[in-house]
Scaffold this motif. Sequence first.
Motif, mmCIF file in Angstrom:
data_model
loop_
_atom_site.group_PDB
_atom_site.id
_atom_site.type_symbol
_atom_site.label_atom_id
_atom_site.label_comp_id
_atom_site.label_asym_id
_atom_site.label_seq_id
_atom_site.Cartn_x
_atom_site.Cartn_y
_atom_site.Cartn_z
ATOM 1 N N HIS A 104 0.895 -1.162 0.030
ATOM 2 C CA HIS A 104 0.075 0.003 -0.201
ATOM 3 C C HIS A 104 0.962 1.311 0.035
ATOM 4 N N HIS A 158 4.464 6.890 2.710
ATOM 5 C CA HIS A 158 5.338 5.781 2.692
ATOM 6 C C HIS A 158 4.700 4.979 1.579
ATOM 7 N N THR A 171 5.306 0.738 0.923
ATOM 8 C CA THR A 171 5.057 -0.712 1.677
ATOM 9 C C THR A 171 5.641 -1.911 1.168
ATOM 10 N N GLN A 197 2.849 -5.457 11.156
ATOM 11 C CA GLN A 197 3.515 -4.248 10.356
ATOM 12 C C GLN A 197 4.990 -3.555 11.021
ATOM 13 N N GLU A 201 7.622 1.007 4.773
ATOM 14 C CA GLU A 201 7.029 0.190 5.810
ATOM 15 C C GLU A 201 6.990 -1.350 5.059
HETATM 16 NI NI NI Z 1 1.047 1.994 6.079
#
Ligand code: NI
Length: 272
Positions: free
Chosen positions: A39, A163, A165, A208, A233
Amino acid sequence: MQAQEFYRRLWENYVTIAPSAGKIHELVEARFGPIRNDHVAFRTFDISPISLADLEKPFLHWGYRRDQAYPFPDKHLHAYGYIPPNDDLPLVFLSELTTRELSARSRDWIERTVSGTRLEPDPVALLLGGRPWALPTWAEYQLLEAESAYAAWLSVWGFCANHFTIAVHALRDDPALSDVVGELRARGFVMNEVGGMIKGSPSQLLQQASTVAESRSVTFDAGPKELPSCYYEFAKRYTEPKGELYLGFVAASAKDIFESTTARSRTPTRNR
Ligand code: NI
């Protein structure tokens, strides 16, 4: 613009702001094979024409659907997850700051800045455009930062991917998240440890982790200052009982991940 082209340009802008993300990408790819982007996340103020309702339009146009809402009341934020029409596109996490919950002084700066800036009417151009307004003064930055690290970050960096990911579940051999994080730490990358290095659990269907945002020098009226920019991330998703990959987020984890761009949560340096 097609979605793929949008993400390609967004990535270019992102690694210009945070070159360490490019290095992490290469490192993970060399060790774990091809990378899929889980994402991207964007930040904004709740004021037209840059509100969440404005910025979500191109994603809905590309076939995304708005999924769950995620409230973060003590950060004066709320967010939505967006699910793409196919696996070739990443999920999107859009958040916005509820400006009426801030002090009059902070709110004034934000309202004056948004209304006083000639803003791109096309949200795609806006999201690829970086900071559309003039840099705040150092005093204004500090005023915002004292109240909302999110507002301060947005005042400086504007529109870009906060960010990207790495989808750890999509890497070759489905490594543990701790293996990927361990590899990066061994190379000297600093992780956000607010709420623990690894946030969430397999029972929550999402784990995460993230780096702390790369520090960049920004020259204010009061001289150069080291500020947190963007971070990378890492997400590992698990399969729901009905057999589908979980595509939501976990509010408690996201709350701690927001701290990746909080200057105050980091080790003090001589610059601060
Ligand atoms: Ni995130």
